[in-house]
Design an enzyme around this catalytic site. Structure first.
Site, PDB file in Angstrom:
ATOM      1  N   ASN A  13       0.864  -1.182   0.000  1.00 47.90           N
ATOM      2  CA  ASN A  13       0.000   0.000   0.000  1.00 47.90           C
ATOM      3  C   ASN A  13       0.903   1.236   0.000  1.00 47.90           C
ATOM      4  O   ASN A  13       1.498   1.560   1.019  1.00 47.90           O
ATOM      5  CB  ASN A  13      -0.895  -0.029   1.250  1.00 47.90           C
ATOM      6  CG  ASN A  13      -1.702   1.238   1.415  1.00 47.90           C
ATOM      7  OD1 ASN A  13      -1.789   2.059   0.504  1.00 47.90           O
ATOM      8  ND2 ASN A  13      -2.296   1.406   2.591  1.00 47.90           N
ATOM      9  N   LYS A  15       0.119   4.308  -0.293  1.00 46.15           N
ATOM     10  CA  LYS A  15      -0.508   5.509   0.302  1.00 46.15           C
ATOM     11  C   LYS A  15      -0.278   6.726  -0.603  1.00 46.15           C
ATOM     12  O   LYS A  15      -0.278   6.592  -1.821  1.00 46.15           O
ATOM     13  CB  LYS A  15       0.017   5.729   1.723  1.00 46.15           C
ATOM     14  CG  LYS A  15      -0.081   4.448   2.555  1.00 46.15           C
ATOM     15  CD  LYS A  15       0.100   4.656   4.027  1.00 46.15           C
ATOM     16  CE  LYS A  15      -0.022   3.308   4.721  1.00 46.15           C
ATOM     17  NZ  LYS A  15      -0.124   3.420   6.160  1.00 46.15           N
ATOM     18  N   HIS A 100      -9.775   1.056   4.482  1.00 44.94           N
ATOM     19  CA  HIS A 100      -8.501   1.237   5.184  1.00 44.94           C
ATOM     20  C   HIS A 100      -8.705   2.196   6.360  1.00 44.94           C
ATOM     21  O   HIS A 100      -9.474   3.155   6.257  1.00 44.94           O
ATOM     22  CB  HIS A 100      -7.436   1.781   4.216  1.00 44.94           C
ATOM     23  CG  HIS A 100      -6.060   1.776   4.829  1.00 44.94           C
ATOM     24  ND1 HIS A 100      -5.650   2.766   5.694  1.00 44.94           N
ATOM     25  CD2 HIS A 100      -5.047   0.890   4.735  1.00 44.94           C
ATOM     26  CE1 HIS A 100      -4.417   2.479   6.102  1.00 44.94           C
ATOM     27  NE2 HIS A 100      -4.023   1.344   5.537  1.00 44.94           N
ATOM     28  N   GLU A 102      -7.040   4.586   7.479  1.00 46.54           N
ATOM     29  CA  GLU A 102      -6.793   6.017   7.206  1.00 46.54           C
ATOM     30  C   GLU A 102      -7.996   6.636   6.489  1.00 46.54           C
ATOM     31  O   GLU A 102      -8.280   7.822   6.649  1.00 46.54           O
ATOM     32  CB  GLU A 102      -5.488   6.175   6.400  1.00 46.54           C
ATOM     33  CG  GLU A 102      -4.281   5.976   7.311  1.00 46.54           C
ATOM     34  CD  GLU A 102      -3.032   5.465   6.630  1.00 46.54           C
ATOM     35  OE1 GLU A 102      -2.924   5.541   5.396  1.00 46.54           O
ATOM     36  OE2 GLU A 102      -2.146   4.963   7.364  1.00 46.54           O
ATOM     37  N   GLU A 172      -5.565  -5.024  10.359  1.00 44.43           N
ATOM     38  CA  GLU A 172      -4.578  -3.971  10.577  1.00 44.43           C
ATOM     39  C   GLU A 172      -4.924  -3.195  11.845  1.00 44.43           C
ATOM     40  O   GLU A 172      -5.710  -2.234  11.798  1.00 44.43           O
ATOM     41  CB  GLU A 172      -4.563  -3.008   9.389  1.00 44.43           C
ATOM     42  CG  GLU A 172      -4.177  -3.646   8.073  1.00 44.43           C
ATOM     43  CD  GLU A 172      -3.622  -2.607   7.115  1.00 44.43           C
ATOM     44  OE1 GLU A 172      -2.485  -2.777   6.653  1.00 44.43           O
ATOM     45  OE2 GLU A 172      -4.319  -1.616   6.838  1.00 44.43           O
ATOM     46  N   GLY A 178       2.209   2.257  10.816  1.00 45.80           N
ATOM     47  CA  GLY A 178       3.142   3.373  10.704  1.00 45.80           C
ATOM     48  C   GLY A 178       3.876   3.716  11.988  1.00 45.80           C
ATOM     49  O   GLY A 178       4.482   4.782  12.088  1.00 45.80           O
ATOM     50  N   SER A 228       3.082  -2.053  10.346  1.00 43.26           N
ATOM     51  CA  SER A 228       4.532  -2.091  10.606  1.00 43.26           C
ATOM     52  C   SER A 228       5.187  -3.425  10.233  1.00 43.26           C
ATOM     53  O   SER A 228       6.096  -3.891  10.920  1.00 43.26           O
ATOM     54  CB  SER A 228       4.835  -1.720  12.058  1.00 43.26           C
ATOM     55  OG  SER A 228       4.454  -0.367  12.290  1.00 43.26           O
TER      56      SER A 228
END
Ligand code: PGA
Length: 281
Positions: A13, A15, A100, A102, A172, A178, A228
């Site tokens: 991904n 991003k 996702h 985010e 996730e 991150g 991560s």
């Protein structure tokens, strides 16, 4: 019960990173590093929308797949700033990330819109990877399983068995994304197993399950871990029974790191193939 070989998937991904030029350079580096390799997992790249077309061209002769990081559910319309499934299919995309964290955190996506996106993706022949995961507060309050199973149920609750057979799920945990701190492998495995059980219970409610031979068993469902993932922790994660691959963010932006992750997954591909052929003998 029929033994089904679960697909091993390593997805990147990207991003909001990579210009067109940077994207094609990264693809070229990945392609040359995996040339001639056997037992590769399914590799999927999720570049930003602006690089999809260039990535498609670079991947033309390879087995690597690609897709979008998000998608609206309408075919077209007055939806400024959105991209439709038709547009992704037009670019030969095969996959799409749905829900996702985010998108949920910063762009108002909810459990109410994930099913719309999932259904739109499936009806256009795109394979959705549904992303689910709990916030740190939810984990600390002991709500991990409740939150994750609610996300799964909301997104997939009214799919048919046939449709459920076409999706993948990525667990996730939001607190691991991150941060450099991945979820411990045993705990990630436990939640991935719980996700598989949740999908099995959705299947159990469906009338077409028995007729399709899916046997109320979500054993075919690829469940990935994300948060991560790096070359230094992939081996311990992918050893786990219920972790069929990884959705990789930061580490997918550097060819060497991403290729190390792909190579660590080859052992899992080999092991799965062996187990399947032993079981069918
Ligand atoms: P990360 O991101 O690997 O950088 O933690 C994963 C993701 O957001 O899919």
């Amino acid at each position: 019960m029929k033994n089904v070989q679960r697909q091993v998937i390593i997805a990147g991904n990207w991003k909001m990173y990579k210009t067109v030029k940077q994207a094609t350079t990264l693809v070229d580096e990945i392609l040359s590093a995996i040339a001639g390799e056997k037992n590769l997992p399914e590799i999927v790249l999720f570049p930003p929308f602006t690089a999809l077309s260039a990535v498609e061209k670079s991947l033309k002769k390879s087995t690597i797949k690609f897709g979008a990081q998000n998608m609206d559910w309408h075919d077209e319309g007055a939806f400024t700033g959105e991209i439709s499934p038709l547009m992704l299919v037009d670019l030969n995309a095969q996959y799409v990330l749905i829900g996702h964290s985010e998108r949920r955190q910063h762009f108002g996506e909810t459990n109410g819109t994930t099913p719309l996106r999932i259904k739109a993706a499936l009806s256009h022949g795109l394979k959705p990877i549904l992303c689910v995961g709990e916030l740190i507060d939810e984990r600390e309050a002991g709500l991990t399983d409740a939150v994750v199973s609610r996300q799964v149920g909301a997104a997939l609750g009214d799919l048919t068995a046939d449709q459920l057979a076409k999706i993948a799920i990525a667990y996730e945990p939001v607190w691991a994304i991150g941060t450099g701190n991945h979820c411990a492998a045993a705990e990630a495995n436990r939640v991935c197993a719980m996700i598989r059980k949740t999908v099995a219970s959705l299947l159990a409610r469906l009338e077409d399950t028995a007729t399709k031979g899916l046997q109320m068993n979500a054993n075919y469902l690829p469940v990935l871990y994300g948060g991560s993932v790096k070359s230094s922790n992939i081996a311990e994660l992918i050893k786990e029974e219920h972790i069929d691959g990884a959705l990789v963010g930061g580490a997918s932006l550097v060819a060497e790191e991403f290729v190390s992750i792909i190579k660590a997954a080859q052992a899992r591909v080999k092991r799965t193939a062996k187990a399947t052929s032993a079981a069918s003998r």
